[in-house]
Write an enzyme that holds these catalytic residues in place. Structure first.
Site, PDB file in Angstrom:
ATOM      1  N   SER A   6       0.856  -1.190   0.000  1.00  0.00           N
ATOM      2  CA  SER A   6       0.000   0.000   0.000  1.00  0.00           C
ATOM      3  C   SER A   6       0.891   1.238   0.000  1.00  0.00           C
ATOM      4  O   SER A   6       1.671   1.451   0.928  1.00  0.00           O
ATOM      5  CB  SER A   6      -0.876   0.014   1.249  1.00  0.00           C
ATOM      6  N   HIS A  31      -1.107  -1.309  -4.379  1.00  0.00           N
ATOM      7  CA  HIS A  31      -2.392  -1.028  -3.720  1.00  0.00           C
ATOM      8  C   HIS A  31      -2.513   0.476  -3.468  1.00  0.00           C
ATOM      9  O   HIS A  31      -1.642   1.082  -2.837  1.00  0.00           O
ATOM     10  CB  HIS A  31      -2.445  -1.811  -2.406  1.00  0.00           C
ATOM     11  N   ASP A  33      -4.868   3.468  -1.897  1.00  0.00           N
ATOM     12  CA  ASP A  33      -5.957   3.758  -0.957  1.00  0.00           C
ATOM     13  C   ASP A  33      -6.546   5.132  -1.234  1.00  0.00           C
ATOM     14  O   ASP A  33      -5.914   6.152  -0.946  1.00  0.00           O
ATOM     15  CB  ASP A  33      -5.428   3.694   0.476  1.00  0.00           C
ATOM     16  N   MET A  35      -9.185   7.795  -0.229  1.00  0.00           N
ATOM     17  CA  MET A  35     -10.066   8.177   0.892  1.00  0.00           C
ATOM     18  C   MET A  35     -10.587   9.589   0.656  1.00  0.00           C
ATOM     19  O   MET A  35      -9.832  10.466   0.240  1.00  0.00           O
ATOM     20  CB  MET A  35      -9.272   8.146   2.208  1.00  0.00           C
ATOM     21  N   HIS A  64      -8.351   0.706  -4.016  1.00  0.00           N
ATOM     22  CA  HIS A  64      -9.257   0.473  -2.887  1.00  0.00           C
ATOM     23  C   HIS A  64      -9.985   1.775  -2.580  1.00  0.00           C
ATOM     24  O   HIS A  64      -9.381   2.716  -2.063  1.00  0.00           O
ATOM     25  CB  HIS A  64      -8.405  -0.008  -1.692  1.00  0.00           C
ATOM     26  N   MET A  66     -12.346   4.110  -0.528  1.00  0.00           N
ATOM     27  CA  MET A  66     -12.961   4.317   0.793  1.00  0.00           C
ATOM     28  C   MET A  66     -13.654   5.663   0.713  1.00  0.00           C
ATOM     29  O   MET A  66     -13.159   6.682   1.224  1.00  0.00           O
ATOM     30  CB  MET A  66     -11.881   4.298   1.893  1.00  0.00           C
ATOM     31  N   MET A 135     -11.076  -6.284   5.449  1.00  0.00           N
ATOM     32  CA  MET A 135     -10.282  -5.333   6.240  1.00  0.00           C
ATOM     33  C   MET A 135      -9.892  -5.984   7.567  1.00  0.00           C
ATOM     34  O   MET A 135     -10.742  -6.513   8.292  1.00  0.00           O
ATOM     35  CB  MET A 135     -11.080  -4.054   6.533  1.00  0.00           C
ATOM     36  N   GLY A 140      -8.864   3.742   7.037  1.00  0.00           N
ATOM     37  CA  GLY A 140      -8.590   5.165   7.250  1.00  0.00           C
ATOM     38  C   GLY A 140      -7.118   5.494   7.418  1.00  0.00           C
ATOM     39  O   GLY A 140      -6.675   6.561   7.024  1.00  0.00           O
ATOM     40  N   PHE A 141      -6.368   4.551   7.982  1.00  0.00           N
ATOM     41  CA  PHE A 141      -4.968   4.867   8.278  1.00  0.00           C
ATOM     42  C   PHE A 141      -4.085   3.635   8.130  1.00  0.00           C
ATOM     43  O   PHE A 141      -4.530   2.517   8.379  1.00  0.00           O
ATOM     44  CB  PHE A 141      -4.840   5.394   9.719  1.00  0.00           C
ATOM     45  N   GLY A 142      -2.826   3.879   7.794  1.00  0.00           N
ATOM     46  CA  GLY A 142      -1.834   2.816   7.805  1.00  0.00           C
ATOM     47  C   GLY A 142      -1.297   2.646   9.224  1.00  0.00           C
ATOM     48  O   GLY A 142      -1.575   3.458  10.111  1.00  0.00           O
ATOM     49  N   GLY A 143      -0.563   1.579   9.447  1.00  0.00           N
ATOM     50  CA  GLY A 143       0.155   1.394  10.708  1.00  0.00           C
ATOM     51  C   GLY A 143      -0.684   0.982  11.899  1.00  0.00           C
ATOM     52  O   GLY A 143      -0.267   1.151  13.037  1.00  0.00           O
ATOM     53  N   ASP A 173      -6.328  -6.756   4.182  1.00  0.00           N
ATOM     54  CA  ASP A 173      -5.695  -5.432   4.203  1.00  0.00           C
ATOM     55  C   ASP A 173      -5.676  -4.862   5.623  1.00  0.00           C
ATOM     56  O   ASP A 173      -6.737  -4.646   6.217  1.00  0.00           O
ATOM     57  CB  ASP A 173      -6.501  -4.521   3.270  1.00  0.00           C
ATOM     58  N   GLY A 174      -4.458  -4.615   6.133  1.00  0.00           N
ATOM     59  CA  GLY A 174      -4.316  -3.920   7.404  1.00  0.00           C
ATOM     60  C   GLY A 174      -3.535  -4.708   8.444  1.00  0.00           C
ATOM     61  O   GLY A 174      -3.916  -5.815   8.812  1.00  0.00           O
ATOM     62  N   GLY A 175      -2.420  -4.130   8.871  1.00  0.00           N
ATOM     63  CA  GLY A 175      -1.632  -4.740   9.947  1.00  0.00           C
ATOM     64  C   GLY A 175      -0.957  -6.051   9.572  1.00  0.00           C
ATOM     65  O   GLY A 175      -0.584  -6.825  10.457  1.00  0.00           O
ATOM     66  N   GLY A 195       1.375  -2.094   4.081  1.00  0.00           N
ATOM     67  CA  GLY A 195       1.886  -0.738   3.931  1.00  0.00           C
ATOM     68  C   GLY A 195       3.083  -0.499   4.816  1.00  0.00           C
ATOM     69  O   GLY A 195       4.242  -0.560   4.375  1.00  0.00           O
ATOM     70  N   SER A 196       2.835  -0.259   6.103  1.00  0.00           N
ATOM     71  CA  SER A 196       3.931   0.111   7.001  1.00  0.00           C
ATOM     72  C   SER A 196       4.984  -0.995   7.102  1.00  0.00           C
ATOM     73  O   SER A 196       6.181  -0.703   7.196  1.00  0.00           O
ATOM     74  CB  SER A 196       3.381   0.462   8.388  1.00  0.00           C
TER      75      SER A 196
HETATM   76  C1  DX5 Z   1      -6.247   1.303   5.565  1.00  0.00           C
HETATM   77  C2  DX5 Z   1      -5.749   0.975   4.191  1.00  0.00           C
HETATM   78  C3  DX5 Z   1      -4.603   0.039   4.145  1.00  0.00           C
HETATM   79  C4  DX5 Z   1      -3.372   0.519   4.868  1.00  0.00           C
HETATM   80  C5  DX5 Z   1      -2.499  -0.659   5.185  1.00  0.00           C
HETATM   81  O1  DX5 Z   1      -7.427   2.018   5.448  1.00  0.00           O
HETATM   82  O2  DX5 Z   1      -6.788   0.389   3.426  1.00  0.00           O
HETATM   83  O3  DX5 Z   1      -4.301  -0.323   2.808  1.00  0.00           O
HETATM   84  O4  DX5 Z   1      -2.651   1.448   4.144  1.00  0.00           O
HETATM   85  O5  DX5 Z   1      -1.440  -0.215   5.940  1.00  0.00           O
HETATM   86  P1  DX5 Z   1      -0.743  -1.134   7.028  1.00  0.00           P
HETATM   87  O6  DX5 Z   1      -0.185  -2.342   6.300  1.00  0.00           O
HETATM   88  O7  DX5 Z   1       0.302  -0.265   7.590  1.00  0.00           O
HETATM   89  O8  DX5 Z   1      -1.791  -1.542   8.019  1.00  0.00           O
HETATM   90 ZN    ZN Z   2      -6.304  -0.495   1.428  1.00  0.00          ZN
END
Ligand code: DX5
Ligand code: ZN
Length: 213
Positions: A6, A31, A33, A35, A64, A66, A135, A140-143, A173-175, A195-196
């Protein structure tokens, strides 16, 4: 396992370089995102940036959404020829109609489920979908921290897919990181977004290959 970094966690000051680096590090998709500040409490990427990413990337794009008003954003991003456009079931009154619209553009449709949304919400759409994105954080956010109930959900969804002899893929997707990747593989996940985990690693190649279990 296929890996879709991401770009939300990339360094946007050198985005071109970052995209080339993850492509060279053998990712499978990019990927993106999107938003809108309404569906989620964050505002990210629009068509100007997606155009730049599409130019720099040698890998297919996985967009993706959102957002509110999915249809408007499908029209906006279709011209960049992504492999997938995914939209949230929680924000769409007419998912079947939107799936047809995405297909008419020659793009593969996917539906996203928030952590609380059950797999049964896509039961009667599954045969029209190329992918379901689960999800494993609140969008909404990475990390953020991985929500492990997604493992059970992926298992249930995989069973629905197999029982109906479908080829629908499951993306999570996520964490996602090297600690939970084996569990995700075990329950039948096909693609992970990270992502992170990828962008905080000094070697994108090592990070991506550690997820290709
Ligand atoms: C969250 C995004 C994810 C996010 C993943 O809303 O859809 O794609 O960037 O980031 P990590 O891997 O850091 O959770
Ligand atoms: Zn995403």
């Amino acid at each position: 396992m296929k890996v879709a970094p991401s770009i939300l966690s990339a360094n946007f000051g050198k985005l071109d370089e970052e995209i080339r680096a993850i492509c060279e590090a053998d990712c499978d998709f990019i990927h993106i995102d999107v938003m809108d500040g309404h569906f989620v409490p964050n505002h990210t990427i629009g068509p100007v940036v997606v155009e730049a990413v599409a130019k720099a990337s040698t890998k297919p794009l996985d967009i993706h959404l959102m957002v509110q008003n999915n249809s408007f954003f499908v029209d906006m991003f279709a011209k960049f020829n992504p492999q997938y456009i995914s939209f949230h079931i929680e924000e769409e009154k007419h998912p079947h109609r939107l799936i047809q619209k995405i297909k008419d553009y020659g793009i593969k449709p996917a539906i996203v489920l928030n952590p609380h949304t059950p797999p049964s919400s896509v039961e009667y759409l599954l045969e029209d979908l190329d992918m379901v994105l689960l999800m494993s954080v609140n969008p909404g956010f990475g990390g953020q921290k991985f929500i492990s109930s997604v493992l059970k959900k992926a298992e249930v969804l995989k069973k629905m897919i197999n029982e109906n002899s479908l080829k629908t893929l499951i993306e999570v997707d996520g964490g996602v990181n090297d600690k939970n990747i084996k569990d995700l593989k075990e329950v039948g996940v096909d693609i992970v977004v990270a992502g992170s985990y990828v962008f905080s690693n000094s070697s994108y190649k090592n990070a991506i290959s550690s997820l290709k279990v």
